[in-house]
Design a protein around this motif. Structure first.
Motif, short mmCIF file in Angstrom:
data_model
loop_
_atom_site.label_atom_id
_atom_site.label_comp_id
_atom_site.label_asym_id
_atom_site.label_seq_id
_atom_site.Cartn_x
_atom_site.Cartn_y
_atom_site.Cartn_z
N ARG A 61 -90.91 -55.12 78.00
CA ARG A 61 -92.25 -54.61 78.28
C ARG A 61 -92.27 -53.09 78.23
O ARG A 61 -93.16 -52.49 77.63
CB ARG A 61 -92.68 -55.11 79.67
N VAL A 62 -91.29 -52.45 78.86
CA VAL A 62 -91.24 -50.98 78.91
C VAL A 62 -91.08 -50.41 77.49
O VAL A 62 -91.80 -49.48 77.11
CB VAL A 62 -90.09 -50.50 79.83
N ILE A 63 -90.14 -50.96 76.74
CA ILE A 63 -89.89 -50.45 75.39
C ILE A 63 -91.13 -50.62 74.51
O ILE A 63 -91.56 -49.68 73.84
CB ILE A 63 -88.67 -51.13 74.75
N LYS A 64 -91.73 -51.79 74.54
CA LYS A 64 -92.91 -52.04 73.70
C LYS A 64 -94.10 -51.20 74.13
O LYS A 64 -94.89 -50.75 73.28
CB LYS A 64 -93.25 -53.53 73.69
N ASN A 65 -94.24 -50.96 75.42
CA ASN A 65 -95.31 -50.10 75.91
C ASN A 65 -95.12 -48.67 75.41
O ASN A 65 -96.07 -48.02 74.96
CB ASN A 65 -95.37 -50.15 77.44
N CYS A 66 -93.89 -48.19 75.48
CA CYS A 66 -93.60 -46.83 74.99
C CYS A 66 -93.84 -46.72 73.48
O CYS A 66 -94.37 -45.71 73.01
CB CYS A 66 -92.16 -46.45 75.32
N ILE A 67 -93.46 -47.77 72.75
CA ILE A 67 -93.70 -47.78 71.31
C ILE A 67 -95.20 -47.72 71.02
O ILE A 67 -95.64 -46.96 70.15
CB ILE A 67 -93.04 -49.01 70.65
N ALA A 68 -95.97 -48.50 71.76
CA ALA A 68 -97.42 -48.51 71.55
C ALA A 68 -98.03 -47.14 71.84
O ALA A 68 -98.87 -46.64 71.06
CB ALA A 68 -98.07 -49.58 72.43
N GLN A 69 -97.61 -46.52 72.93
CA GLN A 69 -98.15 -45.20 73.29
C GLN A 69 -97.75 -44.15 72.25
O GLN A 69 -98.58 -43.33 71.83
CB GLN A 69 -97.66 -44.78 74.67
N THR A 70 -96.50 -44.17 71.84
CA THR A 70 -96.03 -43.18 70.86
C THR A 70 -96.69 -43.43 69.50
O THR A 70 -97.01 -42.47 68.79
CB THR A 70 -94.49 -43.22 70.75
N ALA A 130 -99.67 -44.51 69.03
CA ALA A 130 -101.02 -43.96 69.14
C ALA A 130 -101.00 -42.43 68.98
O ALA A 130 -101.87 -41.86 68.32
CB ALA A 130 -101.63 -44.34 70.49
N VAL A 131 -100.00 -41.79 69.55
CA VAL A 131 -99.86 -40.33 69.42
C VAL A 131 -99.61 -39.97 67.95
O VAL A 131 -100.23 -39.03 67.42
CB VAL A 131 -98.73 -39.79 70.33
N VAL A 132 -98.72 -40.71 67.30
CA VAL A 132 -98.42 -40.45 65.88
C VAL A 132 -99.68 -40.62 65.03
O VAL A 132 -99.97 -39.79 64.17
CB VAL A 132 -97.28 -41.36 65.38
N LYS A 133 -100.43 -41.68 65.30
CA LYS A 133 -101.67 -41.93 64.55
C LYS A 133 -102.65 -40.76 64.73
O LYS A 133 -103.23 -40.26 63.75
CB LYS A 133 -102.31 -43.23 65.01
N HIS A 134 -102.80 -40.32 65.96
CA HIS A 134 -103.71 -39.21 66.25
C HIS A 134 -103.24 -37.93 65.54
O HIS A 134 -104.05 -37.21 64.93
CB HIS A 134 -103.79 -38.97 67.76
N LEU A 135 -101.94 -37.66 65.61
CA LEU A 135 -101.41 -36.45 64.96
C LEU A 135 -101.55 -36.52 63.44
O LEU A 135 -101.81 -35.50 62.79
CB LEU A 135 -99.94 -36.24 65.35
N ARG A 136 -101.39 -37.71 62.87
CA ARG A 136 -101.60 -37.85 61.41
C ARG A 136 -103.04 -37.53 61.03
O ARG A 136 -103.30 -36.85 60.02
CB ARG A 136 -101.28 -39.29 60.98
N LEU A 179 -98.53 -28.37 64.03
CA LEU A 179 -98.96 -29.76 64.06
C LEU A 179 -97.99 -30.64 63.27
O LEU A 179 -97.64 -31.74 63.72
CB LEU A 179 -100.37 -29.86 63.47
N LEU A 180 -97.54 -30.14 62.13
CA LEU A 180 -96.57 -30.89 61.32
C LEU A 180 -95.27 -31.08 62.10
O LEU A 180 -94.70 -32.18 62.12
CB LEU A 180 -96.29 -30.15 60.01
N LYS A 181 -94.82 -30.03 62.75
CA LYS A 181 -93.59 -30.11 63.54
C LYS A 181 -93.74 -31.13 64.68
O LYS A 181 -92.84 -31.93 64.94
CB LYS A 181 -93.26 -28.72 64.10
N GLN A 182 -94.87 -31.10 65.35
CA GLN A 182 -95.13 -32.03 66.44
C GLN A 182 -95.19 -33.47 65.92
O GLN A 182 -94.66 -34.39 66.55
CB GLN A 182 -96.43 -31.65 67.15
N LEU A 183 -95.82 -33.65 64.76
CA LEU A 183 -95.90 -34.98 64.15
C LEU A 183 -94.50 -35.51 63.82
O LEU A 183 -94.17 -36.66 64.13
CB LEU A 183 -96.75 -34.93 62.88
N ARG A 184 -93.67 -34.69 63.22
CA ARG A 184 -92.29 -35.10 62.89
C ARG A 184 -91.50 -35.47 64.14
O ARG A 184 -90.76 -36.44 64.17
CB ARG A 184 -91.56 -33.98 62.14
N LYS A 185 -91.69 -34.68 65.19
CA LYS A 185 -91.00 -34.95 66.45
C LYS A 185 -91.41 -36.31 67.01
O LYS A 185 -90.56 -37.11 67.44
CB LYS A 185 -91.32 -33.83 67.45
#
Length: 130
Positions: free
Chosen positions: A55-64, A66-72, A84-90
């Protein structure tokens, strides 16, 4: 910090051999300890630990994700923003790492169930639905 959390959450799996050696009797000590109850409790602890980590791992994956999608989306609007590119890669690297933790989790779980079944198969039969 996330790695430390997983390390702590995997303690039961790391110590399963010791736990079984100290709580499940060999044939010569079988009459002194209720191995079926011990195995049942260990089974329930393993199930809970594995479900919790999943549950913890999948929740973190879902949150991250969403962040990646927003940054893209932000990156598409502003192609010249190197920060922004650097943050997206990170964030993409973090997402890949978290996804690889699911594979690690599978290996850890398989190892624990193998050890559990070797020692507890004659003392405890897990419910069929799990």
């Amino acid at each position: 910090m996330w790695q430390e959390l997983l390390k702590v959450m995997r303690t039961i799996d790391d110590r399963i051999v010791h736990e079984l050696n100290t709580t499940v009797p060999t044939a010569s000590f079988a009459g002194k300890i209720d191995a079926s109850q011990t195995c049942k409790q260990l089974y329930e602890s393993l199930m809970e630990a594995h479900a919790s980590r999943d549950r913890v791992i999948k929740n973190c994956i879902a949150q991250t994700s969403a962040v990646v999608k927003h940054l893209r989306e932000e990156r598409e609007k502003n192609l010249d923003d190197l920060t922004l590119l650097k943050q997206l890669r990170k964030e993409q690297t973090k997402l890949k790492w978290m996804q690889s933790e699911l594979n690690v989790e599978e290996v850890v779980n398989d190892r624990s169930w193998k050890v559990f079944n070797e020692r507890c198969r004659i003392h405890f039969k897990p419910p069929k639905n799990e």
